[in-house]
Design an enzyme around this catalytic site. Structure first.
Site, PDB file in Angstrom:
ATOM      1  N   PHE A  47      15.403 -21.362  30.585  1.00  0.00           N
ATOM      2  CA  PHE A  47      15.515 -21.124  28.945  1.00  0.00           C
ATOM      3  C   PHE A  47      16.848 -21.806  29.000  1.00  0.00           C
ATOM      4  CE2 PHE A  47      12.404 -17.965  30.340  1.00  0.00           C
ATOM      5  CZ  PHE A  47      12.368 -17.328  29.336  1.00  0.00           C
ATOM      6  N   HIS A  48      16.779 -23.091  29.127  1.00  0.00           N
ATOM      7  CA  HIS A  48      17.729 -24.264  28.584  1.00  0.00           C
ATOM      8  C   HIS A  48      17.243 -25.952  29.032  1.00  0.00           C
ATOM      9  CE1 HIS A  48      17.453 -23.926  33.763  1.00  0.00           C
ATOM     10  NE2 HIS A  48      17.984 -24.927  32.880  1.00  0.00           N
ATOM     11  N   ALA A  49      18.023 -26.640  28.452  1.00  0.00           N
ATOM     12  CA  ALA A  49      18.288 -27.809  28.675  1.00  0.00           C
ATOM     13  C   ALA A  49      19.440 -28.414  29.373  1.00  0.00           C
ATOM     14  CB  ALA A  49      18.231 -28.250  26.585  1.00  0.00           C
TER      15      ALA A  49
END
Ligand code: T46
Length: 137
Positions: A47-49
């Site tokens: 749940f991130h970049a």
């Protein structure tokens, strides 16, 4: 979005299989860090970049699913073999889930660990994607 799967050369004989991964050869970056994820109890992760870091994911045991989102479209891939790797470029939102029992997910990263490289809020991610699009046009 386009999935970048690398099929490794498997050196297989009667003793088993051996896969070698070389930086700037098998994969398109220098390897600055290796980490692995296991004992997940099938809890979702990611749940991130990353703003700068490129990564290669290899599922060494078991299987898991990965959702990739470049801000324009989404793709899902299942990793279920130690002979293939999923390349994740910078600025790609990713989520990992459907971890099988005893799944071991190894990740090779192009940068040392830096929390400032993470975008952990999806709206911020879209904002940064749109900003870079406007700067480049
Ligand atoms: C990613 C996906 C695929 C460190 O101290 N050093 C490290 O190199 C990493 C990767 C993490 N950590 C610490 C930071 C947190 O306190 O380990 C803890 C768990 O990290 P996180 O919640 O970011 O774990 P995931 O599974 O959500 O994400 C990880 C990587 O952090 C991330 O870069 O792309 O796996």
């Amino acid at each position: 979005m386009r999935l970048e799967i690398i099929n490794f050369r498997v050196n297989e004989d009667e003793r088993g299989c051996l896969v070698a991964i070389e930086e700037n050869k098998t994969i398109p970056f220098e390897i600055k860090r290796v980490y692995y994820i296991y004992n997940t109890n099938d809890k979702k992760r990611g749940f991130h970049a990353h703003r700068k870091t490129k990564q290669l994911m290899v599922c060494l045991n078991g299987s898991c699913s990965i959702l990739l989102d470049d801000g324009y479209s989404r793709s899902e891939v299942t990793l279920d073999s130690p002979s293939k790797g999923l390349l994740i470029e910078q600025m790609v939102w990713h989520e990992m889930y459907n971890f099988s029992d005893r799944c071991i997910l190894m990740v090779l990263a192009s940068e040392p660990y830096d929390e400032n490289d993470y975008i952990r809020n999806y709206c911020d991610f879209i904002y940064e994607i749109n900003n870079s699009k406007n700067l480049n046009s």
